[in-house]
Design a protein around this motif. Structure first.
Motif, PDB file in Angstrom:
ATOM      1  N   ALA A  57      11.086 -58.501  14.769  1.00 16.60           N
ATOM      2  CA  ALA A  57       9.526 -58.339  14.721  1.00 16.60           C
ATOM      3  C   ALA A  57       9.024 -59.401  13.517  1.00 16.60           C
ATOM      4  CB  ALA A  57       9.340 -56.968  14.058  1.00 16.60           C
ATOM      5  N   ASP A  58       9.954 -59.624  12.530  1.00 13.59           N
ATOM      6  CA  ASP A  58       9.389 -60.314  11.387  1.00 13.59           C
ATOM      7  C   ASP A  58       9.315 -61.976  11.823  1.00 13.59           C
ATOM      8  OD1 ASP A  58       9.289 -58.570   9.716  1.00 13.59           O
ATOM      9  OD2 ASP A  58      11.311 -58.878   8.789  1.00 13.59           O
ATOM     10  N   ALA A  70       4.609 -60.491  21.047  1.00  9.70           N
ATOM     11  CA  ALA A  70       3.971 -61.700  20.317  1.00  9.70           C
ATOM     12  C   ALA A  70       2.638 -61.437  19.892  1.00  9.70           C
ATOM     13  CB  ALA A  70       4.105 -62.982  21.080  1.00  9.70           C
ATOM     14  N   MET A  71       1.714 -60.663  20.775  1.00  9.98           N
ATOM     15  CA  MET A  71       0.167 -60.743  20.586  1.00  9.98           C
ATOM     16  C   MET A  71      -0.028 -59.407  19.410  1.00  9.98           C
ATOM     17  SD  MET A  71      -0.988 -60.928  24.529  1.00  9.98           S
ATOM     18  CE  MET A  71      -2.655 -59.950  24.255  1.00  9.98           C
ATOM     19  N   ALA A  72       0.855 -58.672  19.537  1.00 11.63           N
ATOM     20  CA  ALA A  72       0.819 -57.484  18.609  1.00 11.63           C
ATOM     21  C   ALA A  72       1.405 -58.221  17.118  1.00 11.63           C
ATOM     22  CB  ALA A  72       1.877 -56.257  18.899  1.00 11.63           C
ATOM     23  N   SER A  73       2.159 -58.686  17.300  1.00  7.18           N
ATOM     24  CA  SER A  73       2.510 -59.784  15.903  1.00  7.18           C
ATOM     25  C   SER A  73       1.393 -60.505  15.526  1.00  7.18           C
ATOM     26  CB  SER A  73       3.966 -60.149  15.948  1.00  7.18           C
ATOM     27  OG  SER A  73       4.676 -59.454  16.608  1.00  7.18           O
ATOM     28  N   ARG A  76       6.038 -51.348  14.925  1.00  5.16           N
ATOM     29  CA  ARG A  76       6.860 -52.136  14.735  1.00  5.16           C
ATOM     30  C   ARG A  76       6.566 -53.699  14.556  1.00  5.16           C
ATOM     31  NH1 ARG A  76      11.994 -52.807  19.043  1.00  5.16           N
ATOM     32  NH2 ARG A  76      12.918 -54.533  18.015  1.00  5.16           N
ATOM     33  N   PHE A  77       5.900 -54.161  15.672  1.00  2.00           N
ATOM     34  CA  PHE A  77       5.336 -55.457  15.759  1.00  2.00           C
ATOM     35  C   PHE A  77       4.060 -55.561  15.269  1.00  2.00           C
ATOM     36  CE2 PHE A  77       8.151 -54.696  19.231  1.00  2.00           C
ATOM     37  CZ  PHE A  77       9.367 -55.995  19.189  1.00  2.00           C
TER      38      PHE A  77
END
Length: 389
Positions: free
Chosen positions: A268-269, A293-296, A180-181
């Motif tokens: 997520a976007d 945020a890090m996953a994104s 998702r992220f």
């Protein structure tokens, strides 16, 4: 295994604790466990049809309107509790419903565990009631004395409570949904929805718009940034809270946008479309939004405090600043603005770190801890026993 979970926050609430507990219940159900959640009634209809949730009348909590002050019906709760016959009770709040869950478990000899989610003592000064701190700690010690385990989300929180004299502490960390992220969205599609020029340098904050999140520090950092950077940047704050109305009016029409709650794919976007995640909160027991945020692929500039400092690797996935040090935050944001290569390197490192934070692995450890508690529960009632009285 039959689990009774008592909590003062559960979906449709929008916060890290509620979402974590929902994930945990769904995981337990996949493992074949039966669950009964005791939670506040919400104005919205309960759409979690696959979950067995017992709702109780509640009103907004005066100091924290997003949370509910539950007024449970003890007779209703007692009937449901006895009918369900739990093998283990998990209290995720020390107040109201959690207190009743605690009393029911101890009365009937059912193993009791707790999870600690919020440093309430650190919130007290923001509501000018710090004088009750000694009373709060006495109550917290009393409340947790019958618990076989007290689950905490980070090493920092464990050390903090151990120093306060708590026992039976165990880390129940947090994961992130990396499907998702994830990085790589089209900024030209995402940002104009919020009136933001995709060519701008976007600095994002996600969380409660409240004093205990150190929103004043965030706004001071924005104000202290060099004029050239500030003119070429847009600052987005996603979340709601007691300061939302006042601040959104105060900064209306400028390059600071207050969006209110943002959820699901839109959130997520937004993470992935941002260049920096600025999170100066000093009081986090974990900091789910930091990991999201890090996953994104968005580098983090956060406080060297609370659970955040257990997540961010300074100089690798982001920067950690001493709490309240405006100059340090400004320097970190400027470095990320001026050095796109550094930004990209931190984005990759953050994404790599997040990929190792699997929810299933984290939940498997918690499930094993439950089994350990049940295996060591000598002479207690099992889920097949009768509860009377």
């Amino acid at each position: 295994m039959r689990i009774a979970l008592f909590t003062d926050t559960f979906p449709p609430d929008v916060n890290g604790v509620a979402k974590t507990l929902e994930r945990w219940v769904r995981y337990l159900e996949r493992r074949g466990a039966e669950c009964k959640v005791f939670a506040p009634q919400k104005d919205e209809s309960d759409t979690l049809d696959s979950l067995s949730v017992e709702r109780f009348y509640s009103i907004p909590f005066a100091l924290y309107p997003e949370c509910r002050f539950t007024i449970p019906n003890p007779l209703q709760l007692s009937r449901t509790f006895k009918s369900f016959r739990p093998s283990l009770v998990h209290v995720a709040t020390p107040f109201n419903l959690g207190l009743l869950g605690n009393r029911f478990a101890l009365k009937h000899g059912i193993p009791l565990v707790a999870s600690y989610h919020t440093n309430f003592d650190q919130y007290l000064p923001f509501y000018k009631i710090q004088w009750i701190e000694p009373i709060l700690w006495r109550y917290m010690h009393w409340f947790h004395q019958g618990c076989r385990k007290v689950y905490v989300p980070s090493r920092t929180t464990l050390d903090y409570l151990a120093a306060k004299g708590f026992a039976g502490l165990e880390i129940w960390s947090r994961g992130v949904d990396t499907d998702r992220f994830r990085p790589h969205v089209d900024k030209s599609e995402v940002l104009p929805k919020y009136g933001v020029d995709p060519a701008k340098f976007v600095v994002l904050y996600v969380g409660r718009i409240a004093g205990e999140k150190n929103i004043d520090v965030l706004l001071d950092v924005i104000g202290a940034l060099p004029d050239a950077l500030r003119r070429n940047a847009h600052f987005i704050l996603a979340g709601d809270g007691p300061l939302f109305q006042m601040l959104s009016e105060q900064y209306k029409g400028g390059n600071i946008s207050f969006l209110g709650y943002v959820e699901g794919k839109a959130l997520a976007d937004l993470y992935a479309a941002s260049d920096v995640f600025l999170f100066p909160s000093e009081h986090e027991t974990f900091g789910n939004v930091v990991l999201e945020a890090m996953a994104s692929g968005t580098p983090v500039v956060g406080a060297r405090a609370g659970g955040v400092k257990d997540i961010v690797q300074h100089g690798t996935t982001g920067f950690l600043c001493e709490p309240g040090d405006i100059a340090a935050y400004v320097e970190a944001v400027c470095l990320l603005y001026e050095q796109p290569e550094l930004r990209r390197a931190m984005a990759l490192s953050g994404r790599e770190y997040s990929l190792r934070q699997s929810w299933d692995a984290i939940f498997a450890r918690l499930y094993a801890s439950y089994e350990e508690v049940l295996g060591g529960a000598s002479g207690v009632l099992t889920g097949d026993a009768q509860i009377t009285g």
